[in-house]
Design a protein around this motif. Structure first.
Motif, PDB file in Angstrom:
ATOM      1  N   ALA A 127       0.825  -1.212   0.000  1.00 27.07           N
ATOM      2  CA  ALA A 127       0.000   0.000   0.000  1.00 27.07           C
ATOM      3  C   ALA A 127       0.855   1.256   0.000  1.00 27.07           C
ATOM      4  CB  ALA A 127      -0.937  -0.013   1.203  1.00 27.07           C
ATOM      5  N   ARG A 128       2.074   1.148  -0.549  1.00 21.86           N
ATOM      6  CA  ARG A 128       2.973   2.310  -0.497  1.00 21.86           C
ATOM      7  C   ARG A 128       2.456   3.481  -1.304  1.00 21.86           C
ATOM      8  NH1 ARG A 128       5.481  -1.876  -3.128  1.00 21.86           N
ATOM      9  NH2 ARG A 128       5.951  -1.618  -5.343  1.00 21.86           N
ATOM     10  N   ASP A 129       1.717   3.234  -2.373  1.00 21.78           N
ATOM     11  CA  ASP A 129       1.177   4.364  -3.143  1.00 21.78           C
ATOM     12  C   ASP A 129       0.216   5.203  -2.314  1.00 21.78           C
ATOM     13  OD1 ASP A 129       2.619   3.554  -5.320  1.00 21.78           O
ATOM     14  OD2 ASP A 129       0.976   2.436  -6.244  1.00 21.78           O
ATOM     15  N   LEU A 130      -0.428   4.575  -1.355  1.00 20.84           N
ATOM     16  CA  LEU A 130      -1.337   5.315  -0.467  1.00 20.84           C
ATOM     17  C   LEU A 130      -0.609   5.857   0.754  1.00 20.84           C
ATOM     18  CD1 LEU A 130      -4.185   6.142   0.559  1.00 20.84           C
ATOM     19  CD2 LEU A 130      -4.372   3.832   1.530  1.00 20.84           C
ATOM     20  N   LEU A 131       0.311   5.077   1.292  1.00 19.48           N
ATOM     21  CA  LEU A 131       0.940   5.434   2.565  1.00 19.48           C
ATOM     22  C   LEU A 131       2.060   6.444   2.415  1.00 19.48           C
ATOM     23  CD1 LEU A 131       1.056   1.924   4.259  1.00 19.48           C
ATOM     24  CD2 LEU A 131      -0.574   3.769   4.644  1.00 19.48           C
ATOM     25  N   VAL A 132       2.749   6.472   1.258  1.00 22.59           N
ATOM     26  CA  VAL A 132       3.827   7.442   1.081  1.00 22.59           C
ATOM     27  C   VAL A 132       3.301   8.876   1.171  1.00 22.59           C
ATOM     28  CG1 VAL A 132       5.478   8.368  -0.587  1.00 22.59           C
ATOM     29  CG2 VAL A 132       5.424   5.929  -0.131  1.00 22.59           C
ATOM     30  N   PRO A 133       2.228   9.235   0.449  1.00 17.94           N
ATOM     31  CA  PRO A 133       1.702  10.601   0.641  1.00 17.94           C
ATOM     32  C   PRO A 133       1.260  10.873   2.074  1.00 17.94           C
ATOM     33  CG  PRO A 133       0.795   9.617  -1.346  1.00 17.94           C
ATOM     34  CD  PRO A 133       1.497   8.526  -0.608  1.00 17.94           C
ATOM     35  N   LEU A 134       0.679   9.867   2.731  1.00 17.05           N
ATOM     36  CA  LEU A 134       0.237  10.066   4.109  1.00 17.05           C
ATOM     37  C   LEU A 134       1.426  10.315   5.035  1.00 17.05           C
ATOM     38  CD1 LEU A 134      -2.075  10.078   6.146  1.00 17.05           C
ATOM     39  CD2 LEU A 134      -1.823   7.590   6.331  1.00 17.05           C
ATOM     40  N   ALA A 135       2.489   9.533   4.870  1.00 17.82           N
ATOM     41  CA  ALA A 135       3.669   9.728   5.714  1.00 17.82           C
ATOM     42  C   ALA A 135       4.305  11.091   5.464  1.00 17.82           C
ATOM     43  CB  ALA A 135       4.687   8.611   5.453  1.00 17.82           C
ATOM     44  N   LEU A 136       4.410  11.476   4.200  1.00 15.06           N
ATOM     45  CA  LEU A 136       4.964  12.793   3.891  1.00 15.06           C
ATOM     46  C   LEU A 136       4.100  13.908   4.474  1.00 15.06           C
ATOM     47  CD1 LEU A 136       6.050  12.262   0.172  1.00 15.06           C
ATOM     48  CD2 LEU A 136       7.531  12.415   2.169  1.00 15.06           C
ATOM     49  N   ALA A 137       2.779  13.724   4.419  1.00 17.39           N
ATOM     50  CA  ALA A 137       1.882  14.743   4.966  1.00 17.39           C
ATOM     51  C   ALA A 137       2.033  14.856   6.482  1.00 17.39           C
ATOM     52  CB  ALA A 137       0.438  14.414   4.599  1.00 17.39           C
ATOM     53  N   VAL A 138       2.152  13.719   7.166  1.00 17.04           N
ATOM     54  CA  VAL A 138       2.304  13.753   8.621  1.00 17.04           C
ATOM     55  C   VAL A 138       3.608  14.452   9.001  1.00 17.04           C
ATOM     56  CG1 VAL A 138       2.650  12.320  10.668  1.00 17.04           C
ATOM     57  CG2 VAL A 138       0.861  11.739   9.017  1.00 17.04           C
ATOM     58  N   LEU A 139       4.709  14.099   8.307  1.00 22.48           N
ATOM     59  CA  LEU A 139       5.992  14.728   8.625  1.00 22.48           C
ATOM     60  C   LEU A 139       5.970  16.222   8.319  1.00 22.48           C
ATOM     61  CD1 LEU A 139       8.460  11.999   7.312  1.00 22.48           C
ATOM     62  CD2 LEU A 139       7.790  12.466   9.668  1.00 22.48           C
ATOM     63  N   LEU A 140       5.360  16.595   7.183  1.00 25.42           N
ATOM     64  CA  LEU A 140       5.278  18.018   6.844  1.00 25.42           C
ATOM     65  C   LEU A 140       4.378  18.763   7.825  1.00 25.42           C
ATOM     66  CD1 LEU A 140       6.249  20.123   4.841  1.00 25.42           C
ATOM     67  CD2 LEU A 140       4.279  19.587   3.387  1.00 25.42           C
ATOM     68  N   SER A 141       3.349  18.099   8.322  1.00 22.97           N
ATOM     69  CA  SER A 141       2.491  18.756   9.313  1.00 22.97           C
ATOM     70  C   SER A 141       3.234  18.987  10.622  1.00 22.97           C
ATOM     71  CB  SER A 141       1.236  17.914   9.559  1.00 22.97           C
ATOM     72  OG  SER A 141       1.568  16.677  10.175  1.00 22.97           O
ATOM     73  N   PHE A 142       4.140  18.077  10.989  1.00 24.39           N
ATOM     74  CA  PHE A 142       4.970  18.309  12.177  1.00 24.39           C
ATOM     75  C   PHE A 142       5.837  19.553  11.988  1.00 24.39           C
ATOM     76  CE2 PHE A 142       4.519  13.726  13.468  1.00 24.39           C
ATOM     77  CZ  PHE A 142       3.969  13.995  14.711  1.00 24.39           C
ATOM     78  N   VAL A 143       6.343  19.751  10.760  1.00 24.93           N
ATOM     79  CA  VAL A 143       7.188  20.912  10.497  1.00 24.93           C
ATOM     80  C   VAL A 143       6.377  22.199  10.529  1.00 24.93           C
ATOM     81  CG1 VAL A 143       8.686  22.002   8.797  1.00 24.93           C
ATOM     82  CG2 VAL A 143       8.818  19.534   9.163  1.00 24.93           C
ATOM     83  N   LEU A 144       5.160  22.160   9.981  1.00 28.93           N
ATOM     84  CA  LEU A 144       4.367  23.381   9.845  1.00 28.93           C
ATOM     85  C   LEU A 144       3.511  23.685  11.071  1.00 28.93           C
ATOM     86  CD1 LEU A 144       3.154  23.026   6.135  1.00 28.93           C
ATOM     87  CD2 LEU A 144       5.091  24.324   7.031  1.00 28.93           C
ATOM     88  N   ALA A 145       3.328  22.702  11.952  1.00 32.74           N
ATOM     89  CA  ALA A 145       2.468  22.941  13.122  1.00 32.74           C
ATOM     90  C   ALA A 145       2.968  24.097  13.988  1.00 32.74           C
ATOM     91  CB  ALA A 145       2.340  21.656  13.944  1.00 32.74           C
ATOM     92  N   PRO A 146       4.265  24.197  14.309  1.00 31.19           N
ATOM     93  CA  PRO A 146       4.704  25.370  15.100  1.00 31.19           C
ATOM     94  C   PRO A 146       4.450  26.694  14.397  1.00 31.19           C
ATOM     95  CG  PRO A 146       6.382  23.649  15.130  1.00 31.19           C
ATOM     96  CD  PRO A 146       5.374  23.250  14.112  1.00 31.19           C
ATOM     97  N   ILE A 147       4.594  26.712  13.066  1.00 35.20           N
ATOM     98  CA  ILE A 147       4.340  27.949  12.327  1.00 35.20           C
ATOM     99  C   ILE A 147       2.857  28.314  12.394  1.00 35.20           C
ATOM    100  CG2 ILE A 147       4.505  29.045  10.070  1.00 35.20           C
ATOM    101  CD1 ILE A 147       6.833  27.180   9.447  1.00 35.20           C
TER     102      ILE A 147
END
Length: 626
Positions: A37-57
């Motif tokens: 299910a990497r085609d589905l999970l790769v965008p999800l993982a990238l979104a979670v990591l990017l949300s960690f970066v943008l959450a403080p902002i």
């Protein structure tokens, strides 16, 4: 990365398998899902990591009065703009690089050819490769054409011509390779927006899954983990971006072509452990070799990356994140291999961030504690357990190294109280259960005795915390610390006797106390339990003994046996004050209370406390013999 405290450990996860077999089956299912299910999970993982970066902002924008939706959109749009700008810059620089590749190839060939002028190793390697290539061409050559009537039958030449592509087909051939990356990027952006907008709702759902039975601890663990991860990922992204800008400027000043491309690559490769550094250096170094007729630019590139990587890894990252990412080096390599196998290059980029998330999960959720043990950089064993394991293995050198490291930060008595004696308590528990064969027990005692003997020579004086400061010998000299002077009655050798109890490791405890007292200037001698039966004191008269300490570990012998030994000590040394060191028992426990009832003038539970108590017991009083 800052330490993640384990105060919230104990949160139990709902629905987590209990047995080892069930956990193994669940792990296999998880790996299969991650792979297929990497085609589905790769965008999800990238979104979670990017949300960690943008959450403080996003939180910062909310605090200045910007509405949540506007703040989230502003943060996401800013991130999209930065990523798009970097993509355009990389595309333009790559196009320029592709046009200049023939020139660089010629320069590299000429430079390497100059290295072969003396028939060196490179020339022989090239000849070997040419020979292999010629052999492969001969093996792949077609068989001779068939003969008919003495004439060879030659095949007719055939030329295949494709029709000119139609405008729609041409557009499709250009856009088709871009559709999947663009679709993935769009999905990631949408997911990031929704994660940032509904993070409280997502947190509540995760709490329900992880453990709603202890809501307070679960909430505290979730908030602490999310906050620390957000700070870590944002700081890491900022540090890597600054590193990329620095590399870009430095390469521009050195004269390496396409410096912005290699600066962006260097910043991205900071997310990739170990291999990323090699990749970041390789391409600028090759270009430096191609554009410089000499060797000065390549050497400057090597020096640049050597200094910058050293400063990042040893100065700036420890200053900002702590000493490490919280992962062991082996875990970093294993994670990079695992996630690359699962998700390819994207997996290599997100390997460390995803593994950090798993370690944080293990630190806060009880059932996933094995993740922290397997992947984290904390020692898997406590210092006493490590001491015991080394002693069981008979590795006296490893015990000495552990003691050397500990003594850099603590006194000898503190090392014994916090490491060695708790380890002896563990060993005694196993001995009382019958876990040791006699020869194994003797070897364990000998290994510990060797350590104590080594520390007799290597350890510094055991300075008490309140040791006085001597006046300088000269007016311009610095003051020097000195050990607090012990009473004169305790200075002669043999004035203090440390006698072992009947437990399997009481002899080691007596030797340890005697050594610490000697380090403080007291003439202490360790003695075996046979001393109470009238054994020889090697020339020390009994009347010169001023203190007699019974040294025992809790559980090593019965209370009645310890009371009997204390009475015999009082009869053996009637002019000495009798005290006890009882390791592993609270001072209000049964054994300490029984020893006080037998007339012990002091009962201590730690070596440091016994060493402080010894000078206070030096008043010349005669105990009544029983």
């Amino acid at each position: 990365m800052p330490e993640f405290p384990s105060a919230h450990r104990g949160v139990r996860a709902a629905g987590v398998p209990q047995s080892g077999a069930a956990i193994a089956q669940a792990a296999l299912v998880v790996v299969a899902v991650l792979y297929f299910a990497r085609d589905l999970l790769v965008p999800l993982a990238l979104a979670v990591l990017l949300s960690f970066v943008l959450a403080p902002i996003a939180r910062a924008l909310r605090r200045v009065g910007i509405p949540r939706l506007a703040g989230v959109l502003a943060a996401v749009l800013a991130a999209v703009a930065v990523i798009g700008f970097l993509g355009l810059v990389m595309g333009r620089q790559l196009a320029e690089l592709a046009g200049d590749i023939p020139i660089y190839q010629y320069e590299l060939s000429r430079k390497f050819a100059s290295l072969n002028a003396s028939g060196g190793l490179l020339e022989r390697a090239q000849e070997m490769l040419r020979g292999l290539a010629a052999g492969a061409e001969r093996a792949a050559a077609p068989s001779p054409p068939p003969m008919i009537g003495g004439d060879a039958v030659r095949p007719l030449p055939v030329e295949v011509r494709m029709p000119d592509p139609k405008p729609f087909e041409l557009l499709q051939s250009v856009l088709e390779p871009l559709l999947y990356p663009l679709a993935t990027f769009g999905i990631v952006v949408v997911l990031v927006i929704f994660i940032l907008l509904y993070r409280e709702d997502l947190r509540d759902r995760v709490i329900r899954l992880v453990g709603a039975g202890d809501l307070h601890r679960t909430m505290a663990a979730m908030d602490d983990a999310a906050y620390r991860l957000s700070r870590f990922f944002l700081a890491q992204t900022a540090m890597n971006a600054a590193y990329g800008v620095f590399i870009t400027i430095a390469l521009m000043l050195i004269g390496v072509p396409q410096p912005m491309l290699w600066g962006i690559v260097a910043g991205l490769m900071r997310f990739v452990p170990f291999v990323g550094t090699i990749v970041a250096i390789a391409f600028p170094l090759l270009l430096a070799l191609a554009v410089d007729p000499g060797w000065s630019i390549p050497l400057m590139v090597l020096v640049l990356f050597a200094i910058s990587e050293g400063l990042m890894g040893q100065v700036f990252e420890p200053l900002v994140f702590g000493h490490s990412t919280g992962l062991s080096p082996i875990a970093v390599i294993a994670a990079a291999t695992f996630w690359t196998w699962l998700w390819g290059p994207i997996g290599l980029l997100v390997a460390v961030p995803l593994t950090v998330c798993l370690v944080v999960l293990g630190r806060h959720v009880e059932r996933f504690e094995f993740l922290e043990v397997a992947l984290g950089d904390r020692p898997p064993l406590d210092p006493p357990e490590t001491f015991y394991q080394r002693a069981l293995a008979g590795d006296a050198d490893a015990l000495g190294e552990q003691a050397e490291v500990a003594l850099r930060e603590k006194r000898l008595s503190d090392y014994y109280d916090t490491v060695a004696l708790p380890a002896l308590a563990l060993a005694q528990g196993d001995a009382l259960r019958g876990s040791f064969a006699p020869e194994r027990l003797a070897a364990l005692r000998g290994c510990i005795g060797t350590l104590v003997e080594d520390l007799e020579e290597e350890a510094e004086d055991d300075l008490p915390p309140d040791s006085p400061i001597a006046e300088p010998d000269h007016a311009d000299g610095p003051p020097a610390a000195k050990v607090a002077e012990p009473p004169e009655s305790l200075v002669p050798p043999g004035s203090v006797i440390c006698m072992a109890g009947r437990g399997p490791f009481d002899t080691a405890a007596a030797g340890i106390l005697a050594q610490v007292l000697r380090k403080r200037g007291i003439g202490a001698v360790a003695a075996p339990v046979e001393l109470v039966r009238g054994g020889d004191l090697t020339g020390i008269p009994a009347e010169s003994v001023r203190q007699a300490w019974l040294c025992t570990l809790e559980g090593g012998a019965s209370t009645a046996a310890s009371r009997y030994l204390l009475r015999r000590l009082r009869r053996r040394f009637p002019e000495a004050k009798v005290a006890a060191l009882v390791v592993g028992a609270g001072l209000d426990g049964r054994l300490p209370e029984a020893l006080r009832g037998e007339g012990a003038t002091a009962v201590e539970g730690r070596v440091a406390d016994a060493a402080r108590a010894a000078p206070r017991l030096a008043a010349p009083t005669v105990a009544a013999a029983k």
